[in-house]
Motif scaffolding. Structure first.
Motif, short mmCIF file in Angstrom:
data_model
loop_
_atom_site.label_atom_id
_atom_site.label_comp_id
_atom_site.label_asym_id
_atom_site.label_seq_id
_atom_site.Cartn_x
_atom_site.Cartn_y
_atom_site.Cartn_z
N PHE A 110 0.83 -1.20 0.00
CA PHE A 110 0.00 0.00 0.00
C PHE A 110 0.87 1.26 0.00
O PHE A 110 0.67 2.17 -0.80
N GLY A 111 1.83 1.34 0.90
CA GLY A 111 2.73 2.50 0.94
C GLY A 111 3.54 2.62 -0.34
O GLY A 111 3.74 3.73 -0.85
N GLU A 112 3.99 1.50 -0.87
CA GLU A 112 4.76 1.51 -2.11
C GLU A 112 3.92 2.06 -3.26
O GLU A 112 4.38 2.90 -4.04
N ALA A 113 2.68 1.59 -3.37
CA ALA A 113 1.79 2.05 -4.45
C ALA A 113 1.48 3.54 -4.32
O ALA A 113 1.46 4.27 -5.32
N MET A 114 1.26 3.99 -3.10
CA MET A 114 0.95 5.41 -2.90
C MET A 114 2.15 6.27 -3.28
O MET A 114 1.99 7.31 -3.94
N ARG A 115 3.35 5.86 -2.88
CA ARG A 115 4.53 6.65 -3.22
C ARG A 115 4.78 6.65 -4.73
O ARG A 115 5.13 7.67 -5.31
N MET A 116 4.59 5.50 -5.37
CA MET A 116 4.76 5.43 -6.83
C MET A 116 3.82 6.40 -7.53
O MET A 116 4.22 7.14 -8.44
N LYS A 117 2.55 6.40 -7.14
CA LYS A 117 1.56 7.28 -7.77
C LYS A 117 1.90 8.75 -7.48
O LYS A 117 1.83 9.59 -8.38
N SER A 118 2.28 9.05 -6.26
CA SER A 118 2.60 10.42 -5.89
C SER A 118 3.85 10.94 -6.59
O SER A 118 3.97 12.14 -6.87
N LEU A 119 4.79 10.05 -6.88
CA LEU A 119 6.01 10.46 -7.58
C LEU A 119 5.71 10.99 -8.97
O LEU A 119 6.51 11.75 -9.53
N GLU A 120 4.58 10.63 -9.54
CA GLU A 120 4.18 11.18 -10.84
C GLU A 120 3.91 12.68 -10.75
O GLU A 120 3.93 13.38 -11.75
N LYS A 121 3.63 13.17 -9.52
CA LYS A 121 3.25 14.57 -9.33
C LYS A 121 4.31 15.39 -8.60
O LYS A 121 4.41 16.58 -8.82
N THR A 122 5.05 14.76 -7.69
CA THR A 122 6.02 15.51 -6.90
C THR A 122 7.18 14.62 -6.43
O THR A 122 6.94 13.49 -6.01
N PRO A 123 8.40 15.16 -6.48
CA PRO A 123 9.53 14.39 -5.94
C PRO A 123 9.47 14.26 -4.41
O PRO A 123 10.12 13.41 -3.83
N HIS A 124 8.65 15.08 -3.77
CA HIS A 124 8.51 15.01 -2.32
C HIS A 124 7.86 13.70 -1.87
O HIS A 124 7.91 13.36 -0.68
N ALA A 125 7.26 12.97 -2.79
CA ALA A 125 6.67 11.67 -2.45
C ALA A 125 7.72 10.73 -1.85
O ALA A 125 7.39 9.85 -1.06
N MET A 126 8.98 10.95 -2.21
CA MET A 126 10.05 10.08 -1.70
C MET A 126 10.22 10.17 -0.20
O MET A 126 10.78 9.26 0.41
N ILE A 127 9.76 11.26 0.40
CA ILE A 127 9.94 11.40 1.85
C ILE A 127 8.69 11.01 2.64
O ILE A 127 8.67 11.14 3.86
N SER A 128 7.70 10.49 1.94
CA SER A 128 6.52 9.98 2.65
C SER A 128 6.91 8.70 3.38
O SER A 128 7.53 7.81 2.82
N ARG A 129 6.48 8.60 4.63
CA ARG A 129 6.74 7.39 5.42
C ARG A 129 5.45 6.63 5.69
O ARG A 129 5.39 5.76 6.56
N ALA A 130 4.40 6.93 4.93
CA ALA A 130 3.09 6.31 5.14
C ALA A 130 3.19 4.79 5.11
O ALA A 130 3.90 4.21 4.28
N VAL A 131 2.46 4.15 6.02
CA VAL A 131 2.41 2.69 6.10
C VAL A 131 0.96 2.25 6.13
O VAL A 131 0.05 3.06 6.30
#
Length: 170
Positions: free
Chosen positions: A94-115
């Motif tokens: 789930f966290g991996e999928a959210m970060r992948m999708k968010s990376l399409e919009k912002t490089p800041h997605a890399m610092i998300s720690r969502a689990v």
């Protein structure tokens, strides 16, 4: 499906900022037939977050708990840490999928720690604090949420549909 939404915001909990993410998530869920039975805004406090997640999960009232806020790297961003303390099992995809999708919009997605993960028979998913980010991240994982909830609650049905079943050689 019954849900709860927990917003983390020090300023919001003090009444200094209105929560836009919680109501946006509640509206989004309602559009998919999901009832939000509880909503609360609490401070970014690890012990309070963990206790609330534990109490809500253990109540048996909720199939899904969405958290919003506190998933970044600021000193007070402790939602993932609190969530990990109460999970029985993590669901890294789930966290991996959210970060992948968010990376399409912002490089800041890399610092998300969502689990995300399971406590008892409840699925818990951490989402960002902004309304747009929370909805976009939930949309990224939603195709798997109803199936995950059914499996967590003991659905014995096969996961693969007949068209997905592997072919056997005679």
């Amino acid at each position: 499906m019954n849900a709860a939404i927990l917003t983390m915001s020090d300023k919001g909990a003090e009444g200094l900022r209105a929560d836009a993410s919680g109501p946006a998530l509640e509206k989004w869920l309602a559009g998919r037939g999901v009832a939000t039975l509880q909503y609360e805004m609490i401070p970014d406090d690890l012990a309070v977050i963990a206790a609330t997640l534990q109490e809500w999960s253990d109540s048996g009232r909720f199939d899904l708990i969405l958290t919003t806020g506190g998933t970044g790297v600021s000193p007070r961003d402790v939602t993932p840490d609190a969530t990990m303390q109460v999970l029985d099992r993590a669901i890294p995809g789930f966290g991996e999928a959210m970060r992948m999708k968010s990376l399409e919009k912002t490089p800041h997605a890399m610092i998300s720690r969502a689990v995300a993960g399971i406590r008892g028979k409840t699925l818990i998913i951490n989402l960002p604090g902004s309304p747009r980010g929370a909805i976009e991240n939930l949309e990224a994982v939603w195709p798997a949420v109803p199936h995950a909830v059914a499996k967590i609650q003991g659905d014995p049905a096969e996961c693969a549909t007949p068209s997905e079943a592997p072919k056997t050689n005679p």
